[in-house]
Design a protein around this motif. Structure first.
Motif, PDB file in Angstrom:
ATOM      1  N   ALA A 708       9.033 -20.665 -15.240  1.00  0.00           N
ATOM      2  CA  ALA A 708       8.639 -19.540 -16.099  1.00  0.00           C
ATOM      3  C   ALA A 708       9.153 -19.838 -17.784  1.00  0.00           C
ATOM      4  O   ALA A 708       9.990 -20.620 -17.920  1.00  0.00           O
ATOM      5  CB  ALA A 708       9.389 -18.259 -15.913  1.00  0.00           C
ATOM      6  N   MET A 709       8.010 -19.524 -18.458  1.00  0.00           N
ATOM      7  CA  MET A 709       8.406 -19.937 -20.000  1.00  0.00           C
ATOM      8  C   MET A 709       7.877 -18.632 -20.668  1.00  0.00           C
ATOM      9  O   MET A 709       6.818 -17.993 -20.588  1.00  0.00           O
ATOM     10  CB  MET A 709       7.288 -21.056 -20.432  1.00  0.00           C
ATOM     11  CG  MET A 709       7.328 -21.057 -21.983  1.00  0.00           C
ATOM     12  SD  MET A 709       6.198 -22.132 -22.372  1.00  0.00           S
ATOM     13  CE  MET A 709       4.610 -21.218 -22.334  1.00  0.00           C
ATOM     14  N   TYR A 710       8.832 -18.285 -21.570  1.00  0.00           N
ATOM     15  CA  TYR A 710       8.558 -17.243 -22.556  1.00  0.00           C
ATOM     16  C   TYR A 710       8.191 -17.745 -23.885  1.00  0.00           C
ATOM     17  O   TYR A 710       9.329 -18.618 -24.450  1.00  0.00           O
ATOM     18  CB  TYR A 710       9.936 -16.329 -22.660  1.00  0.00           C
ATOM     19  CG  TYR A 710       9.623 -15.207 -23.724  1.00  0.00           C
ATOM     20  CD1 TYR A 710       8.692 -13.970 -23.393  1.00  0.00           C
ATOM     21  CD2 TYR A 710      10.394 -15.092 -24.897  1.00  0.00           C
ATOM     22  CE1 TYR A 710       8.573 -12.945 -24.242  1.00  0.00           C
ATOM     23  CE2 TYR A 710      10.166 -14.423 -25.919  1.00  0.00           C
ATOM     24  CZ  TYR A 710       9.293 -13.156 -25.482  1.00  0.00           C
ATOM     25  OH  TYR A 710       9.222 -12.067 -26.566  1.00  0.00           O
ATOM     26  N   PHE A 711       7.338 -17.096 -24.550  1.00  0.00           N
ATOM     27  CA  PHE A 711       6.945 -17.847 -25.890  1.00  0.00           C
ATOM     28  C   PHE A 711       6.883 -16.604 -26.757  1.00  0.00           C
ATOM     29  O   PHE A 711       6.028 -15.693 -26.763  1.00  0.00           O
ATOM     30  CB  PHE A 711       5.446 -18.522 -25.612  1.00  0.00           C
ATOM     31  CG  PHE A 711       5.405 -19.681 -27.087  1.00  0.00           C
ATOM     32  CD1 PHE A 711       6.158 -20.617 -27.015  1.00  0.00           C
ATOM     33  CD2 PHE A 711       4.410 -19.156 -28.065  1.00  0.00           C
ATOM     34  CE1 PHE A 711       5.998 -21.497 -28.235  1.00  0.00           C
ATOM     35  CE2 PHE A 711       4.096 -20.161 -28.987  1.00  0.00           C
ATOM     36  CZ  PHE A 711       5.072 -21.167 -28.956  1.00  0.00           C
ATOM     37  N   GLY A 712       7.711 -16.550 -27.792  1.00  0.00           N
ATOM     38  CA  GLY A 712       7.854 -15.198 -28.602  1.00  0.00           C
ATOM     39  C   GLY A 712       6.758 -15.140 -29.507  1.00  0.00           C
ATOM     40  O   GLY A 712       6.037 -15.575 -29.809  1.00  0.00           O
ATOM     41  N   GLU A 713       6.825 -13.750 -30.239  1.00  0.00           N
ATOM     42  CA  GLU A 713       5.985 -13.382 -31.269  1.00  0.00           C
ATOM     43  C   GLU A 713       6.202 -14.335 -32.420  1.00  0.00           C
ATOM     44  O   GLU A 713       7.274 -14.936 -32.741  1.00  0.00           O
ATOM     45  CB  GLU A 713       6.366 -11.920 -31.803  1.00  0.00           C
ATOM     46  CG  GLU A 713       5.394 -11.204 -32.918  1.00  0.00           C
ATOM     47  CD  GLU A 713       5.803 -10.043 -33.135  1.00  0.00           C
ATOM     48  OE1 GLU A 713       5.353  -9.019 -32.462  1.00  0.00           O
ATOM     49  OE2 GLU A 713       6.712 -10.025 -34.174  1.00  0.00           O
ATOM     50  N   ARG A 714       4.943 -14.600 -32.950  1.00  0.00           N
ATOM     51  CA  ARG A 714       4.941 -15.651 -34.132  1.00  0.00           C
ATOM     52  C   ARG A 714       3.616 -15.368 -34.977  1.00  0.00           C
ATOM     53  O   ARG A 714       2.937 -14.333 -34.853  1.00  0.00           O
ATOM     54  CB  ARG A 714       4.739 -17.069 -33.785  1.00  0.00           C
ATOM     55  CG  ARG A 714       3.392 -17.503 -33.199  1.00  0.00           C
ATOM     56  CD  ARG A 714       3.665 -17.509 -31.780  1.00  0.00           C
ATOM     57  NE  ARG A 714       2.627 -18.217 -31.118  1.00  0.00           N
ATOM     58  CZ  ARG A 714       1.733 -17.826 -30.147  1.00  0.00           C
ATOM     59  NH1 ARG A 714       2.374 -16.651 -29.274  1.00  0.00           N
ATOM     60  NH2 ARG A 714       0.765 -18.337 -29.413  1.00  0.00           N
ATOM     61  N   MET A 715       3.661 -15.887 -36.199  1.00  0.00           N
ATOM     62  CA  MET A 715       2.733 -15.584 -37.351  1.00  0.00           C
ATOM     63  C   MET A 715       1.730 -16.758 -37.564  1.00  0.00           C
ATOM     64  O   MET A 715       1.948 -17.889 -37.450  1.00  0.00           O
ATOM     65  CB  MET A 715       3.170 -15.289 -38.627  1.00  0.00           C
ATOM     66  CG  MET A 715       4.263 -14.105 -38.585  1.00  0.00           C
ATOM     67  SD  MET A 715       3.368 -12.516 -38.272  1.00  0.00           S
ATOM     68  CE  MET A 715       4.540 -11.261 -38.288  1.00  0.00           C
ATOM     69  N   ALA A 716       0.409 -16.441 -37.618  1.00  0.00           N
ATOM     70  CA  ALA A 716      -0.694 -17.404 -37.842  1.00  0.00           C
ATOM     71  C   ALA A 716      -1.236 -16.870 -39.286  1.00  0.00           C
ATOM     72  O   ALA A 716      -0.700 -16.180 -40.261  1.00  0.00           O
ATOM     73  CB  ALA A 716      -1.586 -17.394 -37.067  1.00  0.00           C
ATOM     74  N   GLY A 717      -2.698 -17.060 -39.379  1.00  0.00           N
ATOM     75  CA  GLY A 717      -3.261 -16.654 -40.567  1.00  0.00           C
ATOM     76  C   GLY A 717      -2.883 -17.470 -41.771  1.00  0.00           C
ATOM     77  O   GLY A 717      -2.641 -18.553 -41.904  1.00  0.00           O
ATOM     78  N   ARG A 718      -2.728 -16.702 -42.995  1.00  0.00           N
ATOM     79  CA  ARG A 718      -2.350 -17.337 -44.337  1.00  0.00           C
ATOM     80  C   ARG A 718      -1.202 -16.337 -45.049  1.00  0.00           C
ATOM     81  O   ARG A 718      -1.426 -15.286 -44.954  1.00  0.00           O
ATOM     82  CB  ARG A 718      -3.679 -17.556 -45.131  1.00  0.00           C
ATOM     83  CG  ARG A 718      -4.709 -18.505 -44.607  1.00  0.00           C
ATOM     84  CD  ARG A 718      -6.052 -18.457 -45.552  1.00  0.00           C
ATOM     85  NE  ARG A 718      -7.180 -19.106 -44.636  1.00  0.00           N
ATOM     86  CZ  ARG A 718      -7.237 -20.313 -44.751  1.00  0.00           C
ATOM     87  NH1 ARG A 718      -6.504 -21.382 -45.467  1.00  0.00           N
ATOM     88  NH2 ARG A 718      -8.192 -20.968 -43.942  1.00  0.00           N
ATOM     89  N   SER A 719      -0.284 -17.203 -45.644  1.00  0.00           N
ATOM     90  CA  SER A 719       0.736 -16.330 -46.152  1.00  0.00           C
ATOM     91  C   SER A 719       0.303 -15.843 -47.567  1.00  0.00           C
ATOM     92  O   SER A 719      -0.526 -16.477 -48.158  1.00  0.00           O
ATOM     93  CB  SER A 719       2.071 -17.416 -46.406  1.00  0.00           C
ATOM     94  OG  SER A 719       2.380 -17.939 -45.298  1.00  0.00           O
ATOM     95  N   THR A 720       0.694 -14.703 -47.827  1.00  0.00           N
ATOM     96  CA  THR A 720       0.326 -14.072 -49.175  1.00  0.00           C
ATOM     97  C   THR A 720       0.907 -14.809 -50.174  1.00  0.00           C
ATOM     98  O   THR A 720       2.095 -15.109 -50.435  1.00  0.00           O
ATOM     99  CB  THR A 720       1.021 -12.549 -49.090  1.00  0.00           C
ATOM    100  OG1 THR A 720       0.531 -11.761 -47.971  1.00  0.00           O
ATOM    101  CG2 THR A 720       0.437 -11.964 -50.435  1.00  0.00           C
TER     102      THR A 720
END
Length: 790
Positions: A708-720
């Motif tokens: 089992a592997m848990y991969f947490g919340e993260r951000m993509a897109g483009r930084s303001t």
């Protein structure tokens, strides 16, 4: 005076001759250990009685003891659950005595609860560390994913193996033809990825069927390799030649018409005791859960081992890979929101492709100067060629789903050379013991990139039930730029692990690195060439302290400094200086329950306090909009904690687990919001694998596993951007997910069958680069492997 010189020379020659005579009065003992059924026994402890000399048997039951005093010696063989055996062996000078033993079960020991004699996580040294230091003595977090885990989990891609490594993860897979790796908040480029100790191009998917183990050194390794990213390094170790003849053939079948035959052969060359070989090879073909996406691969990995003497060996290794697959940039985003298209929907053209060829050649020479001193040298060559011909990333999808598809084409031709020499040794000054590494390395890149002009191809609507290509031709694109970028590096380094006592150890080291980076870009249309060059050097120190209150526990702290090169120029037009990165690490390593369980915890802080960012003003104080003009005005800080747990096999069970927390954010910036997180890095990751092997029952040979592997919340897109009024850039929040894989295997004599179901829960998430390569993770899939081993 001349007579005095002659006498001195004569005495010197006699002393040297006598020294060689003394050193030559040793021999070797080579052997193989099996049980009464003839099966090879691994991890048997072999020692020479009344000495500290010893070793353990390998997976084939073989062992080799070097530099043994001549005469009758008693060797002792110990393995939990088997009777201890002592046997006399006559050792002759400059020769190898060969022996074999079959160990019997010990009823008195078998009646007790026992732990199998495998090495724990804190006992396995890593090859990439260049010097044999047990992890318990090393003020740094390391991890090894060995062949047993790779086989049980039926690892196909590197991402499968990294499900067992917390804090090191896949941050993206742009185009579907690569796995972008990161650790502790920092991307691992090709400078951080190694194969057999030589840098490996990680812009493609490495072949895992030939890999014996995956080594990970977390944190700073700048003292060993120069300008590597701060998060750590990864080394792929291939299978090595053996003198015992054997091999295996297998066939793997999987979902979406996937099939992969593999062969692995090894043995001595024409019965020689001096030359052994190994050759791995595979062919891979399959479709994908993504429509119109397919792949084909050919791979071969030959190697030779030359045992010139008991003290000197040479390993020649090489591999060749040809890989062709559909370029796939995913389902895209609209106004920084993932489109939500079906996981299988493909937005590219059917004929798009990404072709690569990669060839490598390595030669490694190891010479044991004496019992305590060893010299090693490595030379490596790599050639890499790739061609991408596909639609561009879907960056401008309209709200109604309209996408104007453009075509891109590029070619890369890279040559890489590396040379490295290391001297390692152990000695004492009084009661203080030293474990020393002195080395030097040099490497050179020569990269040629050909970029073609882009052209509009057609227009589609991504929400259409079926994507219909309005064209099927491959357009002719003109060459736009040809860029050559030679890079030359040189480094010297020294490191000493000082054992002040059994409880206190101190590590100190320093590296000097020098690098030349050049670039020549030819604009074909205008026939104008733009050139640039930079010459950088830096010192990289390393300090560490280890306190071991007992042999089963160690506390450590360390400080290290590394650097990363920057592109662009400062406001005065000079090449931008490197950014310096400071790292502090604290940790505790434990061997619990008499070595049954390894439990380690590490906390760290990594700070790049002079991060390069676009300069706000030019040299005249005017507002600057040229992104090539930069200043060392930013700061990024990464902080985190990691927990690693690994057990030895116990009553048929074995466990591997871990957890990591990381926060990487801007702590100073002239462009981005201070406190905002860097993209692609999850705050939380966790992993757990448990296996059970049946023995002494009707189900003997059956093994079960769950990963089992848990991969947490993260951000993509483009930084303001703070410097842009009404900035339209936005971040994309990527949901966390838990992937669970199940495996089952059965071994019967020389045959085995293994089955695997990956992503049992059919979880959906994405690997995203910026906002334009939004690639869904694979759904639930099934595979079956049949193998014959002899």
């Amino acid at each position: 005076m001349k007579n005095s010189i002659k006498q001195f020379n004569l005495i010197l020659i006699l002393l040297i001759s006598s020294s060689f005579t003394v050193f030559s009065q040793t021999g070797s003992i080579k052997g193989k250990i099996t049980n009464k059924g003839g099966d090879a026994l691994q991890f048997v402890n072999i020692t020479i009685k009344n000495t500290k000399q010893g070793t353990i048997s390998n997976e084939d039951g073989e062992f080799l003891l070097k530099n043994v005093k001549v005469g009758d010696q008693t060797i002792v063989m110990q393995f939990v659950g088997l009777k201890t055996v002592e046997s006399k062996v006559n050792v002759k000078a400059n020769s190898t005595s060969e022996v074999s033993f079959a160990l019997e079960e010990s009823s008195s020991e078998l009646s007790e609860v026992t732990v199998m004699g495998v090495q724990s996580a804190n006992e396995k040294t890593v090859n990439i560390g260049k010097i044999a230091i047990k992890p318990m003595d090393l003020p740094q977090a390391v991890a090894t994913i060995d062949r047993t885990v790779l086989e049980r989990q039926q690892v196909l891609r590197l991402s499968d193996a990294l499900m067992n490594a917390n804090g090191v993860y896949i941050m993206g897979n742009t185009g579907g033809y690569q796995e972008e790796i990161a650790g502790r908040g920092f991307a691992f480029g090709s400078s951080n990825t190694f194969k057999n100790g030589a840098r490996y191009f990680n812009g493609t998917l490495p072949e895992m069927s030939s890999i014996e183990k995956v080594e990970i050194m977390k944190g700073s390794t700048a003292i060993l390799f120069g300008n590597v990213a701060a998060g750590g390094i990864l080394n792929l170790v291939t299978k090595k030649p053996k003198f015992e003849s054997g091999g295996s053939v297998s066939m793997r079948l999987g979902s979406y018409n996937f099939y992969k035959p593999t062969v692995d052969l090894y043995g001595s060359v024409l019965g020689s005791k001096k030359v052994a070989y190994r050759i791995n090879g595979t062919y891979e073909n399959g479709e994908s859960f993504r429509e119109n996406v397919n792949s084909e691969r050919v791979y071969v990995n030959p190697s030779l081992l030359f045992k010139l003497s008991d003290k000197t060996e040479i390993i020649l290794e090489g591999d060749y890979m040809k890989d062709r697959r559909t370029a796939d940039f995913g389902i895209g985003a609209i106004n920084y929101v993932i489109t939500g298209l079906p996981r299988e929907k493909f937005l590219g053209v059917k004929w798009s492709y990404f072709d690569i060829k990669q060839q490598t050649a390595n030669v490694t020479v190891n010479h044991q100067i004496s019992n305590n001193w060893k010299i090693s040298g490595t030379a490596a060559y790599r050639a890499y060629q790739s061609e991408l011909f596909a639609t561009t990333r879907p960056t401008s999808i309209a709200t109604n789903g309209t996408l104007v598809r453009s075509i891109q084409r590029s070619e890369v031709d890279e040559k890489y050379l590396m040379g490295q020499i290391d001297l390692t040794g152990q000695f004492k000054t009084g009661k203080i013991a030293h474990n020393v590494l002195i080395g030097s390395d040099v490497d050179s890149y020569d990269t040629k990139t050909t970029a073609y002009t882009s052209a509009v191809y057609d227009t589609i609507n991504v929400f259409s039930e079926t994507i219909v290509d309005k064209r099927s031709d491959r357009p002719t694109l003109a060459v736009n730029t040809i860029t050559t970028a030679p890079v030359n590096r040189f480094g010297v380094y020294a490191q000493d692990l000082v054992s002040i006592s059994d409880k206190i150890k101190f590590l100190a080291g320093l590296r000097y690195s020098y690098q030349e980076t050049k670039s020549s870009a030819l604009a074909v249309r205008t026939n104008v060439t733009t050139e640039s060059s930079a010459y950088d050097d830096a010192f990289s120190p390393r300090l560490g302290l280890v306190y071991q209150p007992n042999k089963k526990m160690a506390f450590f702290s360390s400080y290290s400094n590394s650097f990363t090169l920057n592109t662009g120029v400062d406001i005065y037009g000079s090449a931008l200086k490197p950014s310096l990165i400071d790292q502090v690490e604290l940790g505790m390593k434990n061997e619990l329950f008499n070595g049954l369980l390894s439990a380690n915890i590490t906390v760290y802080q990594i700070k790049n306090s002079n991060l390069a960012q676009t300069a706000l003003f030019d040299k005249d104080g005017k507002a600057n909009s040229n992104t090539n003009i930069r200043e060392l005005a930013g700061e990024v800080t990464s902080q985190g904690v990691e927990v690693d747990i690994k057990s030895k096999p116990f009553l048929g069970f074995s466990l591997l687990a871990g957890y990591s927390y990381n926060e990487t954010k801007y702590t100073k910036s002239n462009i981005y919001i201070v406190g905002s997180l860097l993209r692609y890095n999850p705050n939380h990751t966790a992993n757990a694998s448990i296996y059970y092997t049946f023995s002494d029952t009707k189900l003997k040979g059956l093994n079960l596993g769950l990963t089992a592997m848990y991969f947490g919340e993260r951000m993509a897109g483009r930084s303001t951007r703070l410097t842009v009024a009404n900035d339209a850039f936005k971040l994309i929040q990527v949901n966390p997910y838990t992937q669970i894989d199940a495996s089952v295997g059965y071994n019967f004599k020389k045959y085995s069958i293994r089955g695997k179901v990956s992503n049992i829960l059919n979880e959906l998430s994405y690997n995203i680069h910026d906002d334009n390569s939004v690639n869904p993770i694979a759904p639930r899939m099934v595979s079956l492997t049949l193998a014959y081993k002899w």
